[in-house]
Design a protein around this motif. Structure first.
Motif, PDB file in Angstrom:
ATOM      1  N   ILE A  56      -0.999   1.622   5.866  1.00 58.88           N
ATOM      2  CA  ILE A  56      -1.022   1.743   4.403  1.00 58.88           C
ATOM      3  C   ILE A  56       0.364   2.197   3.946  1.00 58.88           C
ATOM      4  O   ILE A  56       0.923   3.143   4.508  1.00 58.88           O
ATOM      5  N   PRO A  57       0.950   1.505   2.979  1.00 61.02           N
ATOM      6  CA  PRO A  57       2.326   1.872   2.568  1.00 61.02           C
ATOM      7  C   PRO A  57       2.335   3.148   1.720  1.00 61.02           C
ATOM      8  O   PRO A  57       2.617   3.121   0.533  1.00 61.02           O
ATOM      9  N   ALA A  66      -1.690  -4.124   5.568  1.00 58.03           N
ATOM     10  CA  ALA A  66      -2.393  -2.865   5.360  1.00 58.03           C
ATOM     11  C   ALA A  66      -3.887  -3.087   5.489  1.00 58.03           C
ATOM     12  O   ALA A  66      -4.420  -4.064   4.972  1.00 58.03           O
ATOM     13  N   GLY A  67      -4.539  -2.186   6.205  1.00 64.83           N
ATOM     14  CA  GLY A  67      -5.990  -2.287   6.378  1.00 64.83           C
ATOM     15  C   GLY A  67      -6.685  -1.157   5.642  1.00 64.83           C
ATOM     16  O   GLY A  67      -6.027  -0.377   4.951  1.00 64.83           O
ATOM     17  N   PRO A  68      -7.999  -1.090   5.775  1.00 65.79           N
ATOM     18  CA  PRO A  68      -8.696   0.014   5.104  1.00 65.79           C
ATOM     19  C   PRO A  68      -8.409   1.357   5.763  1.00 65.79           C
ATOM     20  O   PRO A  68      -8.176   1.419   6.961  1.00 65.79           O
ATOM     21  N   CYS A  69      -8.447   2.416   4.955  1.00 64.65           N
ATOM     22  CA  CYS A  69      -8.228   3.765   5.479  1.00 64.65           C
ATOM     23  C   CYS A  69      -9.419   4.161   6.327  1.00 64.65           C
ATOM     24  O   CYS A  69     -10.563   3.956   5.932  1.00 64.65           O
ATOM     25  N   VAL A 104      -1.314  -4.217  -2.465  1.00 60.71           N
ATOM     26  CA  VAL A 104      -2.176  -4.224  -1.287  1.00 60.71           C
ATOM     27  C   VAL A 104      -3.440  -4.939  -1.719  1.00 60.71           C
ATOM     28  O   VAL A 104      -3.935  -4.702  -2.814  1.00 60.71           O
ATOM     29  N   THR A 109      -8.167  -3.763  -0.164  1.00 56.62           N
ATOM     30  CA  THR A 109      -8.554  -2.819   0.879  1.00 56.62           C
ATOM     31  C   THR A 109      -9.035  -1.530   0.239  1.00 56.62           C
ATOM     32  O   THR A 109      -8.605  -1.167  -0.838  1.00 56.62           O
ATOM     33  N   LEU A 110      -9.908  -0.870   0.918  1.00 56.75           N
ATOM     34  CA  LEU A 110     -10.425   0.391   0.392  1.00 56.75           C
ATOM     35  C   LEU A 110      -9.685   1.549   1.047  1.00 56.75           C
ATOM     36  O   LEU A 110      -9.712   1.699   2.254  1.00 56.75           O
ATOM     37  N   HIS A 111      -8.994   2.309   0.253  1.00 53.79           N
ATOM     38  CA  HIS A 111      -8.419   3.539   0.799  1.00 53.79           C
ATOM     39  C   HIS A 111      -8.164   4.512  -0.324  1.00 53.79           C
ATOM     40  O   HIS A 111      -8.364   4.204  -1.485  1.00 53.79           O
ATOM     41  N   TRP A 154      10.565   1.809  -7.895  1.00 58.48           N
ATOM     42  CA  TRP A 154       9.746   0.877  -7.130  1.00 58.48           C
ATOM     43  C   TRP A 154       8.498   0.499  -7.900  1.00 58.48           C
ATOM     44  O   TRP A 154       7.912   1.327  -8.590  1.00 58.48           O
ATOM     45  N   HIS A 164       5.502   4.284  -0.150  1.00 56.74           N
ATOM     46  CA  HIS A 164       5.782   3.346  -1.240  1.00 56.74           C
ATOM     47  C   HIS A 164       4.990   3.762  -2.489  1.00 56.74           C
ATOM     48  O   HIS A 164       5.529   3.779  -3.598  1.00 56.74           O
ATOM     49  N   TYR A 165       3.728   4.125  -2.297  1.00 55.42           N
ATOM     50  CA  TYR A 165       2.923   4.619  -3.417  1.00 55.42           C
ATOM     51  C   TYR A 165       3.599   5.829  -4.071  1.00 55.42           C
ATOM     52  O   TYR A 165       3.646   5.945  -5.289  1.00 55.42           O
ATOM     53  N   PRO A 187       2.780  -0.809  -4.957  1.00 56.07           N
ATOM     54  CA  PRO A 187       2.601  -1.704  -3.809  1.00 56.07           C
ATOM     55  C   PRO A 187       1.430  -2.661  -4.034  1.00 56.07           C
ATOM     56  O   PRO A 187       0.405  -2.275  -4.608  1.00 56.07           O
TER      57      PRO A 187
END
Lengths: 491, 179
Positions: free
Chosen positions: A422-423, A366-369, B174, B177-179, B169, A426-427, B172
């Motif tokens: 970005i998952p 996953a990378g940044p949004c 992660v 990372t910034l989001h 679940w 899953h969130y 996650p």
């Protein structure tokens, strides 16, 4: 018939050609079957057999418990070897109570309930009772007890029974094959269900990429004027009951309501077929058609499988793996859940088993949004995935709930389209689970409070009663003393 | 000039005195916050927090003497509602949430002394003198009061097991990372 557009959605690579031309084959009866007591939403069934019991095919082995539940039947004749904990086909890998049945190879039928000769003359309740007693649950994957859904006609005025043949999940072809090969059974089951529901119309919705299924179903439905077979556009998640309802009626199901509130009840094609067998022949739900596919499977197939077969046997039946699968999936690739191992049984809601190669799986980090907003554009529920995920990441679940995370159907379109991998879904699954847990805890505290109050009232009343008894005793003693004194005075 | 200063001084003294008397006479006896906080607690007066009953725990919370994680059987849900009410951020990561528990009575060890029944504030224990006792799981909220009084150690506290219907679940993982 006019169709209405649905919001958002995606067009993944369907890869149905892997299994779509494979006719349904029956799996030879396995030597051992593992029948979990909970294969449906609701209360688990209660085992009616113990180790050592001999059972016949179709015999009730676990009865339904509570209003939302379903019974289990023996898929073949044989001996019960144990009722014990066995890992469930569930991403947690947790074990659940399971009846283990050693097949005797004779496959002898036990006594079945009478077939309902003319279901359309029979009272609706008789059909619902039969569906409940046959252990039929929604076979599209959600596994909600079908009889409970058939009861919706009692409180609500229903207009349409929508038979869901969209099968929008990539890879899966089992519903397609059922419609091609058993169209008449599906239409008959659908008409019986419409009769039980009191719905005047039946609409069968099939995605436009299943031309042969459309042709077969149209042919089977031709003689019934109240049954319409409709091709719907190929667009994931068309098979979601809310979205299919919107495509057919143009009405959007409000949050926390059912499609039945709009006068539409949705059932899967395989469920309709199971209802046909239960009503016309008295046969309970003992097997289902599922797809075994994916790039790692040597010979992808559509197989009619007895409930309780271990997944490993299915894989062996399909020639095993041609390469090491990087992921095993229970269901479709979009909404399916990872399988903890091959050592779990097939249940009533298992629509497919996929073994995917590394090339078919996206394991990118996953990378940044990048704030592209694509997830907002394609969300079929009109939510804002990027915003909800940001709040959930910061543990602000109440804000995510206000933004509507509980209205998310977990279709996975946002995760699929996200260029930063970005998952997202899953969130949302995590948030929905946590919110449900909080709700359970709150209810428990409420209950504790009520019990504690009742306890305090009981103690108070007991103390009062004790005091009253003491007073009465004292008064009686006084009376007696007085009487004695009078007597003495008299004497 | 003198008249103005004098009259204002007199008025000030008189009104100040009046306010002072009013504050004494019309004082609110109980902190209304306490009542609200008490309503959020389970109300079973189990005493696990170290205070005598939920009312005193609520008082301590209102004064800021007790952390929002004071109530062990209330768990995370109560801690969060309390934190929201008090406007503090609950540091739940430091709070050791041992998860919901329930009491279980070993049938072989129970002598039927009824001591646990008298302790239970939610009537979750069934039994009678010299008869075996049993805990109703659904009603037990894991306060462990019975566990402490059992003379034969027949009661043990068990974790409420994770089942297929309660599992969900995990968050996650992660990276940064910034989001």
């Amino acid at each position: 018939m006019r169709l209405f557009p649905i919001r958002g959605g995606i067009h993944p690579d369907y890869r149905k050609e892997l299994a779509s031309e494979q006719a349904i084959v029956s799996l030879p009866m396995p030597a051992t079957l593992y029948i979990p007591l909970q294969q449906h939403i609701g209360a688990p069934a209660e085992a009616q057999v113990a180790a050592g019991d001999l059972v016949k095919k179709g015999q009730l082995i676990a009865r339904s418990q509570g209003a939302v539940s379903a019974p289990q039947h023996a898929p073949t004749s044989g001996r019960i070897s144990a009722v014990t904990l066995v890992p469930a086909p569930h991403p947690s890998g947790l074990a659940q109570l399971t009846i283990i049945l050693e097949a005797d190879g004779r496959d002898e039928w036990g006594e079945l309930p009478e077939a309902i000769a003319d279901p359309f003359a029979a009272p609706a309740q008789a059909i619902k009772d039969r569906v409940a007693a046959s252990g039929i649950v929604g076979m599209g994957g959600a596994a909600f007890p079908s009889a409970v859904k058939l009861n919706l006609g009692i409180q609500l005025k229903l207009d349409i029974l929508l038979i869901n043949g969209a099968e929008c999940e990539p890879y899966l072809t089992c519903d397609d094959r059922v419609m091609r090969e058993h169209a008449a059974e599906v239409i008959d089951g659908a008409r019986i269900m419409a009769h039980a529901l009191g719905a005047p119309r039946v609409v069968v919705a099939i995605e436009d990429n299943k031309r042969q299924a459309l042709a077969a179903m149209n042919k089977a439905a031709a003689e019934y004027p109240n049954v319409a077979v409709i091709a719907v556009p190929v667009q994931y998640p068309m098979g979601s009951e809310r979205h299919l309802t919107q495509a057919i009626t143009g009405l959007e199901t409000p949050a926390k309501k059912l499609t039945a509130d709009l006068g539409v009840v949705v059932h899967n094609v395989a469920t309709a077929r199971a209802v046909h067998a239960a009503v016309r022949f008295g046969r309970p739900l003992l097997s289902r058609v599922l797809t075994v596919s994916g790039g790692a499977v040597r010979n992808p197939k559509n197989i009619e499988v007895p409930i309780g077969t271990k997944v490993a046997e299915l894989v062996a039946f399909c020639g095993g793996f041609k390469s090491e699968p990087s992921r095993l999936v229970n269901g479709g690739p979009m909404m399916g859940q990872p399988l903890p191992s091959l050592d779990v049984p097939v249940v009533k809601g298992t629509s497919g088993i996929l073994a995917l190669t590394p090339a078919e799986v996206n394991d990118a980090q996953a990378g940044p949004c990048i704030r592209c907003g694509t997830c907002v554009t394609i969300c079929p529920c009109g939510l804002s995935p990027v915003e909800m995920a940001a709040f959930i990441r910061k543990d602000k679940l109440d804000v995510a709930a206000r933004l509507g995370v509980q209205d998310c159907v977990s279709c996975g379109s946002c995760s699929w389209i996200c260029p930063s991998h970005i998952p997202l879904v899953h969130y949302f699954n995590y948030a929905k689970g946590m919110l449900m847990e909080q709700n359970r805890e709150e209810r428990k505290i409420e209950r504790t409070k009520t019990l504690a109050e009742a306890h305090a009232i009981r103690l108070e009343q007991a103390a009062l009663a004790k005091k009253a008894a003491m007073d009465a005793k004292l008064a009686a003693a006084k009376d007696k003393a007085n009487a004695v004194a009078e007597e003495q005075a008299g004497a | 000039m003198l008249v103005a200063v004098g009259s204002l001084t007199v008025m000030g003294v008189a009104l100040g005195g009046l306010l002072g008397i009013a504050a004494r006479l019309l004082a609110v006896e109980e902190n209304p916050l306490e009542e609200e906080l008490k309503a959020m607690l389970p109300g079973s007066n189990c005493g696990q927090c170290g205070y005598v009953g939920c009312a005193l725990a609520a008082a301590a919370l209102a004064k800021g003497e007790a952390p929002v994680t004071v109530c062990p059987p209330g768990g995370r849900a109560v801690a969060e509602t309390l934190a929201k009410k008090l406007g503090v951020t609950a540091d739940l990561s430091a709070h050791e949430d041992k998860g919901p528990e329930y009491a279980f009575i070993e049938e072989d060890l129970c002598i039927g002394c009824t001591r646990c029944i008298k302790e239970c504030t939610v009537d979750a224990i069934v039994g009678a003198t010299k008869q075996m006792h049993v805990v109703i799981n659904e009603a037990c909220h894991g306060c462990a009061k019975c566990f402490k009084v059992c003379p034969t150690d027949a009661i043990k506290m068990c974790k409420v097991p994770l089942t297929l219907s309660t599992w969900h679940w995990a968050k996650p993982e992660v990276g940064q990372t910034l989001h």
